[in-house]
Design a protein around this motif. Structure first.
Motif, mmCIF file in Angstrom:
data_model
loop_
_atom_site.group_PDB
_atom_site.id
_atom_site.type_symbol
_atom_site.label_atom_id
_atom_site.label_comp_id
_atom_site.label_asym_id
_atom_site.label_seq_id
_atom_site.Cartn_x
_atom_site.Cartn_y
_atom_site.Cartn_z
ATOM 1 N N VAL A 139 -7.384 -0.503 3.979
ATOM 2 C CA VAL A 139 -6.479 -1.640 4.180
ATOM 3 C C VAL A 139 -7.259 -2.861 4.658
ATOM 4 N N ASP A 140 -8.213 -2.638 5.577
ATOM 5 C CA ASP A 140 -9.032 -3.747 6.073
ATOM 6 C C ASP A 140 -9.822 -4.405 4.944
ATOM 7 N N SER A 141 -10.371 -3.584 4.060
ATOM 8 C CA SER A 141 -11.177 -4.134 2.966
ATOM 9 C C SER A 141 -10.338 -5.044 2.070
ATOM 10 N N VAL A 142 -9.139 -4.606 1.732
ATOM 11 C CA VAL A 142 -8.262 -5.426 0.892
ATOM 12 C C VAL A 142 -7.844 -6.683 1.647
ATOM 13 N N ASP A 143 -7.547 -6.524 2.938
ATOM 14 C CA ASP A 143 -7.129 -7.666 3.750
ATOM 15 C C ASP A 143 -8.232 -8.717 3.819
ATOM 16 N N ARG A 168 -6.566 10.991 12.289
ATOM 17 C CA ARG A 168 -7.888 10.769 11.693
ATOM 18 C C ARG A 168 -7.759 10.283 10.248
ATOM 19 N N MET A 169 -6.860 10.896 9.500
ATOM 20 C CA MET A 169 -6.663 10.471 8.113
ATOM 21 C C MET A 169 -6.109 9.045 8.043
ATOM 22 N N LEU A 170 -5.216 8.697 8.985
ATOM 23 C CA LEU A 170 -4.668 7.345 8.996
ATOM 24 C C LEU A 170 -5.748 6.313 9.314
ATOM 25 N N ARG A 171 -6.651 6.655 10.234
ATOM 26 C CA ARG A 171 -7.729 5.716 10.560
ATOM 27 C C ARG A 171 -8.632 5.478 9.352
ATOM 28 N N ASP A 172 -8.893 6.536 8.586
ATOM 29 C CA ASP A 172 -9.683 6.357 7.360
ATOM 30 C C ASP A 172 -8.946 5.445 6.378
ATOM 31 N N TRP A 173 -7.642 5.620 6.289
ATOM 32 C CA TRP A 173 -6.837 4.793 5.391
ATOM 33 C C TRP A 173 -6.862 3.333 5.846
ATOM 34 N N GLY A 187 4.164 5.048 17.185
ATOM 35 C CA GLY A 187 4.948 5.240 18.397
ATOM 36 C C GLY A 187 4.225 4.615 19.574
ATOM 37 N N ASP A 188 3.970 5.415 20.614
ATOM 38 C CA ASP A 188 3.261 4.927 21.794
ATOM 39 C C ASP A 188 1.754 5.154 21.702
ATOM 40 N N ARG A 189 1.291 5.832 20.660
ATOM 41 C CA ARG A 189 -0.131 6.157 20.532
ATOM 42 C C ARG A 189 -0.824 5.064 19.711
ATOM 43 N N VAL A 190 -1.842 4.452 20.287
ATOM 44 C CA VAL A 190 -2.587 3.391 19.610
ATOM 45 C C VAL A 190 -3.666 4.034 18.745
ATOM 46 N N LEU A 191 -3.576 3.810 17.422
ATOM 47 C CA LEU A 191 -4.617 4.311 16.536
ATOM 48 C C LEU A 191 -5.911 3.532 16.745
ATOM 49 N N ARG A 192 -5.772 2.224 16.898
ATOM 50 C CA ARG A 192 -6.909 1.391 17.240
ATOM 51 C C ARG A 192 -6.362 0.064 17.757
ATOM 52 N N PRO A 193 -7.036 -0.556 18.722
ATOM 53 C CA PRO A 193 -6.559 -1.845 19.237
ATOM 54 C C PRO A 193 -6.886 -2.973 18.269
ATOM 55 N N ALA A 194 -6.157 -4.061 18.391
ATOM 56 C CA ALA A 194 -6.432 -5.241 17.577
ATOM 57 C C ALA A 194 -7.608 -5.997 18.182
ATOM 58 N N SER A 199 -9.439 18.192 1.681
ATOM 59 C CA SER A 199 -8.425 18.912 0.931
ATOM 60 C C SER A 199 -7.655 19.903 1.779
ATOM 61 N N ASP A 200 -8.258 20.320 2.923
ATOM 62 C CA ASP A 200 -7.561 21.269 3.807
ATOM 63 C C ASP A 200 -7.030 20.601 5.036
ATOM 64 N N GLY A 201 -6.789 19.268 4.949
ATOM 65 C CA GLY A 201 -6.216 18.550 6.092
ATOM 66 C C GLY A 201 -7.227 18.221 7.158
ATOM 67 N N GLY A 202 -8.556 18.294 6.814
ATOM 68 C CA GLY A 202 -9.573 17.913 7.793
ATOM 69 C C GLY A 202 -9.988 19.048 8.696
#
Length: 221
Positions: free
Chosen positions: A111-115, A102-107, A189-196, A7-10
């Motif tokens: 997405v993976d589960s639905v996929d 960090r919040m995007l990685r949790d999201w 952008g140029d920052r990889v959240l996680r590789p494929a 709730s406080d942005g992590g």
């Protein structure tokens, strides 16, 4: 009711303590600059007072030297304060960006589960159609946040973007080509959240002389 952990942005106790320490440090820098400014002002006032009265040349030179030193300390203190504020601003921006990632990685896990659910074999029904609509909405949200999906069959293997989880002997495509995507990757952008996570070809007619894909031997063993 207990508050949500995000709730406080992590922000956690360590980040709060760091922010407090930065505030204390900036206050110390400001106090140092203020003290240097006071000393420079006192030196200027002393010089003006001496100019209004007859003084010996040596005393005048001493006052001039003291004023020069005080003004130099003042300029240095101002420069230190300005540099500190710039570093603090950059650090705040970095922490905000890391918290958002960090919040995007949790999201992405959702997405993976639905996929994965959509990839399961079975008849196309209303549930599958609903999941597809949910996935499209999730991907639209990610796109608005500047998140881009990476990893497509036919891509040239790039260790910066791909993680090889297996290799496949084939002459149908050039060596070191992505032939299957096990899990999509994402970047902002140029920052990889996680590789494929991908399956990579080996043995094609074109390539880099059999150099191999990093990590493929571990997978095969």
């Amino acid at each position: 009711m207990p508050s949500s952990p995000v709730s406080d942005g992590g922000r956690g106790p360590t980040e709060d303590q760091g922010a407090h320490a930065e505030t204390v440090t900036e206050s110390a820098q400001e106090a140092r600059a203020a003290e240097a400014a006071r000393e420079a002002q006192e030196a200027r006032e002393a010089r003006e007072a001496q100019r209004a009265e007859p003084t010996q040349g040596g005393e005048q030179r001493d006052l001039e030297d003291e004023l020069a030193r005080s003004e130099d300390r003042y300029r240095r203190a101002l420069a230190d304060l300005d540099n500190y504020r710039k570093r603090s601003s950059q650090e705040v921006e970095r922490r905000v960006a890391e918290g958002g990632e960090r919040m995007l990685r949790d999201w992405l896990e959702v997405v993976d589960s639905v996929d994965r659910a959509l990839r399961m074999p079975g008849p196309v029904n209303e549930i599958a159609a609903g999941l597809r609509a949910v996935l499209e909405q999730m991907e639209a949200i990610l796109e608005r946040q500047g998140v881009e999906r990476i990893g497509t069959p036919g891509d040239r293997f790039d260790p910066e973007l791909h993680e090889a989880i297996a290799v496949r002997e084939t002459d149908a495509v050039p060596d070191r080509t992505v032939v299957e995507v096990a899990r999509s990757g994402y970047r902002v952008g140029d920052r990889v959240l996680r590789p494929a996570q991908v399956v990579v070809s080996r043995g094609g007619g074109e390539g880099d002389g059999g150099e191999g894909v990093a990590g493929e031997r571990e997978v095969e063993d």
